[in-house]
Design an enzyme around this catalytic site. Structure first.
Site, PDB file in Angstrom:
ATOM      1  N   HIS A  20       0.837  -1.197   0.000  1.00  0.00           N
ATOM      2  CA  HIS A  20       0.000   0.000   0.000  1.00  0.00           C
ATOM      3  C   HIS A  20       0.875   1.250   0.000  1.00  0.00           C
ATOM      4  O   HIS A  20       2.114   1.156  -0.018  1.00  0.00           O
ATOM      5  CB  HIS A  20      -1.017  -0.015   1.151  1.00  0.00           C
ATOM      6  CG  HIS A  20      -0.413  -0.117   2.525  1.00  0.00           C
ATOM      7  ND1 HIS A  20       0.470   0.806   3.024  1.00  0.00           N
ATOM      8  CD2 HIS A  20      -0.571  -1.045   3.502  1.00  0.00           C
ATOM      9  CE1 HIS A  20       0.812   0.475   4.253  1.00  0.00           C
ATOM     10  NE2 HIS A  20       0.207  -0.665   4.562  1.00  0.00           N
ATOM     11  N   HIS A  23       3.884   1.479   2.515  1.00  0.00           N
ATOM     12  CA  HIS A  23       5.106   0.769   2.100  1.00  0.00           C
ATOM     13  C   HIS A  23       5.765   1.513   0.936  1.00  0.00           C
ATOM     14  O   HIS A  23       6.991   1.607   0.850  1.00  0.00           O
ATOM     15  CB  HIS A  23       4.805  -0.658   1.619  1.00  0.00           C
ATOM     16  CG  HIS A  23       3.924  -1.463   2.536  1.00  0.00           C
ATOM     17  ND1 HIS A  23       2.777  -2.095   2.111  1.00  0.00           N
ATOM     18  CD2 HIS A  23       4.032  -1.731   3.858  1.00  0.00           C
ATOM     19  CE1 HIS A  23       2.223  -2.734   3.127  1.00  0.00           C
ATOM     20  NE2 HIS A  23       2.959  -2.523   4.198  1.00  0.00           N
ATOM     21  N   CYS A 128       0.187  -8.999  20.982  1.00  0.00           N
ATOM     22  CA  CYS A 128      -0.592  -8.447  19.860  1.00  0.00           C
ATOM     23  C   CYS A 128      -0.014  -9.047  18.580  1.00  0.00           C
ATOM     24  O   CYS A 128       1.158  -8.817  18.265  1.00  0.00           O
ATOM     25  CB  CYS A 128      -0.495  -6.923  19.821  1.00  0.00           C
ATOM     26  SG  CYS A 128      -1.172  -6.254  18.271  1.00  0.00           S
ATOM     27  N   CYS A 131       1.264  -6.400  15.932  1.00  0.00           N
ATOM     28  CA  CYS A 131       2.638  -5.899  16.106  1.00  0.00           C
ATOM     29  C   CYS A 131       3.631  -7.031  16.204  1.00  0.00           C
ATOM     30  O   CYS A 131       4.830  -6.795  16.119  1.00  0.00           O
ATOM     31  CB  CYS A 131       2.772  -5.094  17.397  1.00  0.00           C
ATOM     32  SG  CYS A 131       1.740  -3.660  17.493  1.00  0.00           S
ATOM     33  N   CYS A 145      -4.223  -3.048  22.349  1.00  0.00           N
ATOM     34  CA  CYS A 145      -2.944  -2.616  21.789  1.00  0.00           C
ATOM     35  C   CYS A 145      -3.084  -1.179  21.289  1.00  0.00           C
ATOM     36  O   CYS A 145      -4.033  -0.866  20.590  1.00  0.00           O
ATOM     37  CB  CYS A 145      -2.557  -3.546  20.631  1.00  0.00           C
ATOM     38  SG  CYS A 145      -1.287  -2.822  19.561  1.00  0.00           S
ATOM     39  N   HIS A 148      -3.159  -1.349  17.432  1.00  0.00           N
ATOM     40  CA  HIS A 148      -4.190  -2.166  16.784  1.00  0.00           C
ATOM     41  C   HIS A 148      -5.401  -2.318  17.705  1.00  0.00           C
ATOM     42  O   HIS A 148      -5.697  -3.420  18.186  1.00  0.00           O
ATOM     43  CB  HIS A 148      -3.635  -3.551  16.421  1.00  0.00           C
ATOM     44  CG  HIS A 148      -2.486  -3.498  15.460  1.00  0.00           C
ATOM     45  ND1 HIS A 148      -1.182  -3.463  15.874  1.00  0.00           N
ATOM     46  CD2 HIS A 148      -2.465  -3.461  14.111  1.00  0.00           C
ATOM     47  CE1 HIS A 148      -0.384  -3.408  14.807  1.00  0.00           C
ATOM     48  NE2 HIS A 148      -1.141  -3.404  13.720  1.00  0.00           N
ATOM     49  N   LYS A 295      -6.279   7.811   9.722  1.00  0.00           N
ATOM     50  CA  LYS A 295      -5.321   6.706   9.631  1.00  0.00           C
ATOM     51  C   LYS A 295      -5.765   5.783   8.520  1.00  0.00           C
ATOM     52  O   LYS A 295      -6.956   5.599   8.307  1.00  0.00           O
ATOM     53  CB  LYS A 295      -5.356   5.922  10.950  1.00  0.00           C
ATOM     54  CG  LYS A 295      -4.102   6.094  11.766  1.00  0.00           C
ATOM     55  CD  LYS A 295      -4.143   5.207  12.983  1.00  0.00           C
ATOM     56  CE  LYS A 295      -3.232   4.001  12.776  1.00  0.00           C
ATOM     57  NZ  LYS A 295      -2.919   3.312  14.023  1.00  0.00           N
ATOM     58  N   LYS A 298      -7.971  -0.874   6.555  1.00  0.00           N
ATOM     59  CA  LYS A 298      -8.840  -1.665   5.687  1.00  0.00           C
ATOM     60  C   LYS A 298     -10.300  -1.398   6.017  1.00  0.00           C
ATOM     61  O   LYS A 298     -11.130  -1.282   5.126  1.00  0.00           O
ATOM     62  CB  LYS A 298      -8.546  -3.157   5.877  1.00  0.00           C
ATOM     63  CG  LYS A 298      -7.411  -3.638   5.017  1.00  0.00           C
ATOM     64  CD  LYS A 298      -7.298  -5.154   5.087  1.00  0.00           C
ATOM     65  CE  LYS A 298      -5.890  -5.571   4.701  1.00  0.00           C
ATOM     66  NZ  LYS A 298      -5.435  -6.790   5.312  1.00  0.00           N
TER      67      LYS A 298
HETATM   68  N1  MSP Z   1       7.811  -6.609   9.130  1.00  0.00           N
HETATM   69  C1  MSP Z   1       7.999  -5.449   9.916  1.00  0.00           C
HETATM   70  C2  MSP Z   1       9.337  -4.793   9.613  1.00  0.00           C
HETATM   71  C3  MSP Z   1      10.520  -5.656   9.833  1.00  0.00           C
HETATM   72  S1  MSP Z   1      11.991  -4.840   9.392  1.00  0.00           S
HETATM   73  C4  MSP Z   1      13.214  -5.775   9.996  1.00  0.00           C
HETATM   74  C5  MSP Z   1       6.889  -4.443   9.623  1.00  0.00           C
HETATM   75  N2  MSP Z   1       6.265  -4.571   8.449  1.00  0.00           N
HETATM   76  S2  MSP Z   1       5.076  -3.614   7.929  1.00  0.00           S
HETATM   77  O1  MSP Z   1       4.594  -4.232   6.727  1.00  0.00           O
HETATM   78  O2  MSP Z   1       4.127  -3.357   8.944  1.00  0.00           O
HETATM   79  O3  MSP Z   1       5.780  -2.299   7.489  1.00  0.00           O
HETATM   80  C6  MSP Z   1       5.932  -1.206   8.358  1.00  0.00           C
HETATM   81  C7  MSP Z   1       6.567  -0.083   7.568  1.00  0.00           C
HETATM   82  O4  MSP Z   1       5.739   0.243   6.435  1.00  0.00           O
HETATM   83  C8  MSP Z   1       6.721   1.234   8.296  1.00  0.00           C
HETATM   84  O5  MSP Z   1       7.850   1.281   9.136  1.00  0.00           O
HETATM   85  C9  MSP Z   1       6.833   2.165   7.119  1.00  0.00           C
HETATM   86  O6  MSP Z   1       8.085   2.032   6.517  1.00  0.00           O
HETATM   87  C10 MSP Z   1       5.761   1.636   6.184  1.00  0.00           C
HETATM   88  N3  MSP Z   1       4.453   2.205   6.492  1.00  0.00           N
HETATM   89  C11 MSP Z   1       3.332   1.501   6.825  1.00  0.00           C
HETATM   90  N4  MSP Z   1       2.289   2.382   6.951  1.00  0.00           N
HETATM   91  C12 MSP Z   1       2.717   3.635   6.719  1.00  0.00           C
HETATM   92  C13 MSP Z   1       2.080   4.910   6.575  1.00  0.00           C
HETATM   93  N5  MSP Z   1       0.795   5.081   6.794  1.00  0.00           N
HETATM   94  N6  MSP Z   1       2.857   5.952   6.169  1.00  0.00           N
HETATM   95  C14 MSP Z   1       4.175   5.811   5.851  1.00  0.00           C
HETATM   96  N7  MSP Z   1       4.793   4.639   5.980  1.00  0.00           N
HETATM   97  C15 MSP Z   1       4.158   3.566   6.583  1.00  0.00           C
HETATM   98  O7  MSP Z   1       6.675  -3.568  10.425  1.00  0.00           O
END
Ligand code: MSP
Length: 470
Positions: A20, A23, A128, A131, A145, A148, A295, A298
C-alpha cells in the site's frame, strides 16, 4: 581506486498484507537515495524484501486454506512486482523464508547464546499479533494494543528464551547521546528513544514454543525464533549469503517509519553489540501518511495501492507525488484529490508544459550538454531526506525561473535565427537540463526524456510528458 560503498535498506514488509501507499512511501524514498548515490558514482547496495514468519502470517495462510510457505510464495511476488512497477532499483529482494537467511539467523543467535546473553524464563504478558510483540498491562490502552485497537490482545504465559537486552542499556544510551552518531535521526526521534531507554528497559522474549511457523532455535528446536529477531537480521544476512556483498556491512542507512523505531534503534543495536558485529551507521525514521485526515485502514476502506497511483499518475508522477508529500518529521496528509491538484499544478501545467514549449520553440536547434555544477543546497536536502524541499528548490531555481525568462523575453516574437532568441532559448534549455539532472533520482524516465529532447538536434515532443488529469 575502489568506489565508495553505500548500503541502504527498507523494512521488510509483512507478507500478510498487500503493498500500500505506506510501504510505497518508504520504498520510493530509499530508491531516491539509492539512485542519488549511484549518480555520484558510488557502489550501491539497495535491499528490500518481505517478512514471512510468525503467528500473523500463519493465521493469514490458514484463513486462505494454504500452508504458510505456499501463502508466502503467492504474496511475495506482489511486493516485488509492485516495486518493479514503480521503477524501484533494488539490488536484491530478500525473503526471510530463504534457507540462506535462516542459516545466518541461526548462526547469529548462537553467537549471542554462546556469549551468555540468552537465558530461559517464564513469560506472562499480552501478545498483539498485529505488532508481533508482547505488551505489559500498563502499555495497553483500555486493555487494547495502542496500534491495533481493533485486534484482541491475547494473555500468554509460557517458558521462553530471553535476550539480555537490559545489559545493553548503558551502552545504548551512550551511543545515542554521542552527537557524532546518527543511530536515531532526526533529532525528535533521538530524544524520544533516549527518554524511553532511560525510563527502563526489560529483557526480551525471543522464542516461542507454540508458534511453529518460524526458524528453530538451534539448541532447542522445539522453540522457534521470535519473528522480529529473525526479521532484523535480514539486513545483515543478505550481506553474508550473497557473494561479494560482505563489505557492505555495516549498512549506511536503515530507512523505517516511527512504528518500528524501538526495534531498529534499541533491539537491533543490542543484538549486534552482543553478536560482536558492527552497528549500522544511521537509522532514519519518517512519520506516517494520513489519508484525508484519517489513519489508513482496511475497515475505513481508504487504503491506496501503488497500482492505483500508477494508473492515475504514471510511474514518475507517482514517484514525484510520494517524494513531494514525504512525511519527513511529522505526519503528512495525502489523498487522491490532493495528489491530482499537485500533479496538475507542478507536472502537467508547469514542468511538462514548459518542456514542450521550449522544445517547440527550439525546433531544429542543435544543443550540446552543458556542464552541471553540483548544487549544495539540493544535495543537503536529499541527503537529509528533505525531498519536499529538494523538489521545491529544483522547481524554483530551474523551472519557475525559466518560465519567467520565457514570458519576459518572448522569444517567439524574435526572428528565428536571431542571436537574442537563440541566447534566451539556450538558457532555458540549460536550466531544463540542470533540472533533469537533479530530478534523475526522483523521476528517472522523465529526466532521461528531457535529456533526449534537448541534447542534439531538437524536435518537438510527440506527446505531453504529463497529460492533465480531470
Ligand atoms: N515486518 C515489519 C518490519 C521488519 S523490518 C526488519 C513491519 N512490516 S510492515 O509491513 O508493517 O511495514 C511497516 C513499515 O511500512 C513502516 O515502518 C513504514 O516504513 C511503512 N508504512 C506503513 N504504513 C505507513 C504509513 N501510513 N505511512 C508511511 N509509511 C508507513 O513492520
Amino acid at each position: 581506486m575502489d568506489k565508495k560503498k553505500f548500503y541502504i535498506t527498507t523494512p521488510i514488509y509483512y507478507i500478510n498484507d498487500v503493498p500500500h501507499i505506506g510501504h510505497t512511501c518508504t520504498t520510493v524514498a530509499a530508491d531516491i537515495v539509492a539512485r542519488y548515490h549511484r549518480q555520484k558514482a558510488e557502489e550501491v547496495f539497495f535491499l528490500t524484501g518481505t517478512d514471512e514468519h510468525g503467528e500473523k502470517v500463519a493465521e493469514a495462510a490458514a484463513k486462505e486454506g494454504l500452508s504458510p510457505k505456499d501463502f508466502c510464495d503467492r504474496i511475495a511476488p506482489r511486493f516485488e512486482e509492485a516495486w518493479k512497477g514503480l521503477n524501484i532499483s533494488f539490488d536484491y529482494f530478500i525473503r526471510t523464508t530463504d534457507p540462506r537467511h535462516e542459516k545466518v539467523v541461526q548462526e547469529f543467535i548462537q553467537r549471542i547464546y554462546d556469549r551468555g546473553d540468552i537465558y530461559k524464563d517464564r513469560y506472562e504478558g499480552w501478545y498483539c499479533t498485529g505488532c508481533e510483540r508482547f505488551y505489559t498491562e500498563s502499555e495497553l490502552v483500555d486493555g487494547k494494543c495502542p496500534l491495533h485497537p481493533n485486534l484482541p490482545v491475547e494473555r500468554k504465559s509460557e517458558e521462553n528464551w530471553f535476550f539480555k537486552l537490559s545489559k545493553y542499556q548503558t551502552k545504548l544510551i551512550e551511543l545515542l547521546e554521542d552527537p557524532n552518531t546518527n543511530y536515531a535521526f532526526p533529532e525528535s526521534k533521538r530524544s524520544e528513544i533516549l527518554a524511553k531507554l532511560k525510563s527502563g528497559i526489560k529483557d526480551l522474549s525471543i522464542s516461542r514454543e507454540k508458534v511453529k511457523w518460524g526458524i528453530p532455535v538451534p539448541w532447542d528446536p522445539e522453540h522457534t525464533i521470535y519473528v522480529w529477531f529473525d526479521a532484523l537480521i535480514n539486513y545483515y544476512s543478505a550481506t553474508q549469503f550473497l557473494s561479494g556483498k560482505e563489505d557492505f556491512w555495516p549498512a549506511d542507512f536503515h530507512l523505517i517509519a516511527k512504528d518500528i523505531l524501538w526495534f531498529h534503534t534499541v533491539i537491533w543495536q543490542a543484538m549486534l553489540l552482543s553478536a560482536g558485529a558492527a552497528l549500522p551507521k544511521a537509522v532514519y525514521t519518517h512519520s506516517f501518511y494520513m489519508i484525508d485526515g484519517q489513519k489508513m485502514s482496511k475497515s475505513l476502506g481508504n487504503v491506496i495501492s501503488p497500482q492505483q497511483l500508477v494508473d492515475l499518475f504514471g510511474v514518475d508522477g507517482t514517484r514525484f507525488l510520494i517524494a513531494r508529500s514525504f512525511p519527513f518529521d511529522g505526519d503528512s496528509d495525502v489523498g487522491i484529490g490532493k495528489f491530482k491538484e499537485r500533479y496538475n499544478a507542478d507536472l502537467a501545467n508547469n514542468l511538462g508544459n514548459l518542456v514542450s514549449r521550449v522544445a517547440k520553440l527550439s525546433e531544429g536547434v542543435v544543443h550540446s550538454a552543458p556542464e552541471i555544477k553540483e548544487n549544495e543546497e539540493i544535495r543537503e536536502y536529499i541527503e537529509n531526506f528533505r525531498f519536499d524541499e529538494a523538489l521545491n528548490t529544483v522547481f524554483k531555481k530551474y523551472i519557475d525561473q525559466t518560465n519567467d525568462l520565457l514570458n519576459k523575453s518572448e522569444p517567439w516574437k524574435l526572428p528565428k535565427e536571431s542571436q537574442e532568441r537563440q541566447g534566451v532559448l539556450g538558457k532555458c534549455i540549460n536550466n531544463l537540463l540542470a533540472a533533469a539532472n537533479y530530478l534523475t533520482a526522483f523521476m528517472p524516465e522523465t529526466a532521461e526524456k528531457i535529456e533526449k529532447v534537448f541534447v542534439g538536434a531538437i524536435k518537438p515532443l510527440d506527446k505531453p510528458l504529463f497529460p492533465r488529469i480531470a
